[in-house]
Design a protein around this motif. Structure first.
Motif, mmCIF file in Angstrom:
data_model
loop_
_atom_site.group_PDB
_atom_site.id
_atom_site.type_symbol
_atom_site.label_atom_id
_atom_site.label_comp_id
_atom_site.label_asym_id
_atom_site.label_seq_id
_atom_site.Cartn_x
_atom_site.Cartn_y
_atom_site.Cartn_z
ATOM 1 N N ASN A 2 0.772 -1.260 -0.337
ATOM 2 C CA ASN A 2 -0.181 -0.301 -0.030
ATOM 3 C C ASN A 2 0.739 1.419 0.124
ATOM 4 O OD1 ASN A 2 -2.394 1.369 0.002
ATOM 5 N ND2 ASN A 2 -2.940 1.543 2.235
ATOM 6 N N LEU A 3 1.889 1.092 -1.282
ATOM 7 C CA LEU A 3 2.755 2.205 -1.163
ATOM 8 C C LEU A 3 2.271 3.233 -1.762
ATOM 9 C CD1 LEU A 3 5.895 0.779 -1.897
ATOM 10 C CD2 LEU A 3 5.379 1.096 -0.057
ATOM 11 N N PRO A 4 2.653 4.893 -1.074
ATOM 12 C CA PRO A 4 1.939 6.422 -1.323
ATOM 13 C C PRO A 4 3.029 6.733 -3.252
ATOM 14 C CG PRO A 4 3.300 6.569 -0.241
ATOM 15 C CD PRO A 4 2.983 5.433 0.085
ATOM 16 N N LEU A 5 1.941 7.302 -3.913
ATOM 17 C CA LEU A 5 2.978 7.110 -5.214
ATOM 18 C C LEU A 5 4.341 7.752 -4.663
ATOM 19 C CD1 LEU A 5 2.242 7.047 -8.540
ATOM 20 C CD2 LEU A 5 1.541 9.402 -8.196
ATOM 21 N N GLY A 6 4.243 8.760 -3.929
ATOM 22 C CA GLY A 6 5.833 9.218 -4.086
ATOM 23 C C GLY A 6 7.072 8.572 -3.679
ATOM 24 N N TYR A 12 7.791 12.339 -8.642
ATOM 25 C CA TYR A 12 9.422 13.132 -9.323
ATOM 26 C C TYR A 12 9.391 11.665 -10.216
ATOM 27 C CZ TYR A 12 9.081 16.819 -6.375
ATOM 28 O OH TYR A 12 9.212 17.881 -5.151
ATOM 29 N N ASP A 13 8.888 10.180 -9.882
ATOM 30 C CA ASP A 13 9.354 9.234 -10.747
ATOM 31 C C ASP A 13 8.106 8.649 -11.400
ATOM 32 O OD1 ASP A 13 11.687 9.076 -10.265
ATOM 33 O OD2 ASP A 13 11.517 8.376 -8.046
ATOM 34 N N ASN A 14 6.815 9.021 -11.333
ATOM 35 C CA ASN A 14 5.573 8.525 -11.797
ATOM 36 C C ASN A 14 4.034 9.151 -12.401
ATOM 37 O OD1 ASN A 14 6.225 5.679 -11.205
ATOM 38 N ND2 ASN A 14 6.334 6.501 -9.165
ATOM 39 N N PHE A 15 4.029 8.511 -13.184
ATOM 40 C CA PHE A 15 3.064 9.891 -14.659
ATOM 41 C C PHE A 15 1.815 8.298 -14.243
ATOM 42 C CE2 PHE A 15 1.078 10.844 -18.122
ATOM 43 C CZ PHE A 15 0.497 11.812 -17.568
ATOM 44 N N ASP A 33 6.375 0.011 -8.636
ATOM 45 C CA ASP A 33 5.822 0.203 -10.157
ATOM 46 C C ASP A 33 4.618 0.151 -10.013
ATOM 47 O OD1 ASP A 33 4.229 -1.977 -11.378
ATOM 48 O OD2 ASP A 33 5.059 -4.128 -10.693
ATOM 49 N N ILE A 34 4.297 1.139 -10.423
ATOM 50 C CA ILE A 34 2.399 2.085 -10.999
ATOM 51 C C ILE A 34 1.907 1.550 -10.983
ATOM 52 C CG2 ILE A 34 3.109 2.110 -12.816
ATOM 53 C CD1 ILE A 34 1.937 5.152 -10.733
ATOM 54 N N THR A 35 1.554 0.078 -11.878
ATOM 55 C CA THR A 35 0.844 -0.738 -11.402
ATOM 56 C C THR A 35 0.020 -1.420 -10.255
ATOM 57 O OG1 THR A 35 1.770 -3.114 -12.179
ATOM 58 C CG2 THR A 35 1.657 -1.553 -14.077
ATOM 59 N N THR A 36 1.134 -0.973 -9.557
ATOM 60 C CA THR A 36 1.018 -1.709 -8.106
ATOM 61 C C THR A 36 -0.028 -0.631 -7.214
ATOM 62 O OG1 THR A 36 2.301 -1.582 -6.931
ATOM 63 C CG2 THR A 36 2.715 -3.421 -8.156
ATOM 64 N N TYR A 37 0.165 0.825 -7.682
ATOM 65 C CA TYR A 37 -0.306 1.521 -7.177
ATOM 66 C C TYR A 37 -2.214 1.554 -6.991
ATOM 67 C CZ TYR A 37 -1.239 6.782 -6.289
ATOM 68 O OH TYR A 37 -2.116 8.128 -5.213
#
Length: 277
Positions: free
Chosen positions: A150-154, A170-173, A158-162
């Motif tokens: 359950n990681l915040p976007l910061g 800074y690293d994800n869109f 792996d954006i698919t697990t967001y």
């Protein structure tokens, strides 16, 4: 601070966090969680500052209106003008608060344990164990209590697990949320990707006349778009205050009125009367 007290109650902010915000419990060894009553910096109204950080930053919560979005904890670096999602809930925020203290003191102390107990955080030994193995390296936060899966976007890799709805880091869109975001939530890296895309909302583009765009949206009763425009860069602060008054006339939402009044009151008492963001 009376308006802020009403706001945090309406937002159902954890009582343990309220005790920190209003100094009923002191935070040991820290100069990064100061009272927001100390100084007011220019910031978008969608950010409700809860702490004034060291080196001109705000730690707070995002609250958007006219959109169905979550209310994560975030940090605004005032030098770079970017808001980053840091935690989904108070337990995660408590980890981010206690971990640096443990590291700075080279392990648990009686004062840290006493502080953790006062805010009802019983997992301090696990945080100490983590610090011994990984320090404060966010690459391993998925191993931490309350952050696992359950990681915040910061800090997510792996954006698919967001699981949230914040638009960028800074690293994800998080592209599906672009039309539900303001420019403070778009990192410089992501802005370079979207700035020439015809599908990018006009309020996110730096060169757009935000005041005129806001007027058009209000005239056409597009309140979501008007709100996001008001929260995007390119405004004189006095015009932001006027925009908030206009939107107050469009909604009976008590929380909106509280947040708008709190922002206006802070601005009026500040040294930024003729400034912009």
């Amino acid at each position: 601070m009376e308006l802020l007290k009403k706001i945090v109650n309406k937002l159902n902010i954890d009582i343990n966090l309220q005790n920190l915000i209003f100094r009923k419990i002191d935070i040991p060894y820290h100069d990064d969680y100061n009272s927001v009553d100390t100084y007011w910096y220019q910031h978008p109204p969608c950010l409700v500052p809860l702490f004034l950080g060291y080196g001109a930053s705000y730690k707070g919560v995002i609250n958007h209106f006219f959109i169905d979005r979550k209310n994560p904890f975030v940090e605004l670096d005032l030098e770079y003008g970017s808001i980053v999602e840091t935690a989904f809930n108070f337990k995660q925020l408590a980890v981010c608060l206690i971990l640096p203290i443990i590291i700075s003191e080279d392990g648990l102390t009686d004062e840290i344990i006493d502080f953790a107990n006062k805010i009802n955080f019983k997992e301090y030994q696990e945080i100490d164990d983590f610090s011994n193995q990984y320090g404060d390296n966010t690459d391993y936060f998925n191993e931490l209590v309350y952050f696992k899966d359950n990681l915040p976007l910061g800090i997510i890799k792996d954006i698919t697990t967001y699981k949230g709805d914040f638009p960028s880091s800074y690293d994800n869109f998080n592209e599906p949320q672009l039309t539900n975001s303001c420019s403070f939530e778009i990192s410089p890296t992501v802005y370079e990707i979207i700035k020439n895309d015809k599908e990018t909302p006009k309020w996110l583009i730096k060169e757009t006349n935000k005041k005129e765009l806001f007027k058009d949206f209000v005239l056409n009763n597009k309140l979501k778009e008007a709100w996001l425009t008001l929260n995007s860069k390119g405004w004189l602060l006095k015009d932001v205050a006027e925009g908030l008054e206009i939107l107050k006339s469009k909604t009976n939402d008590e929380l909106f009125h509280l947040i708008a009044d709190n922002w206006i009151e802070g601005w009026q008492k500040s040294t930024f009367l003729d400034s912009n963001y």
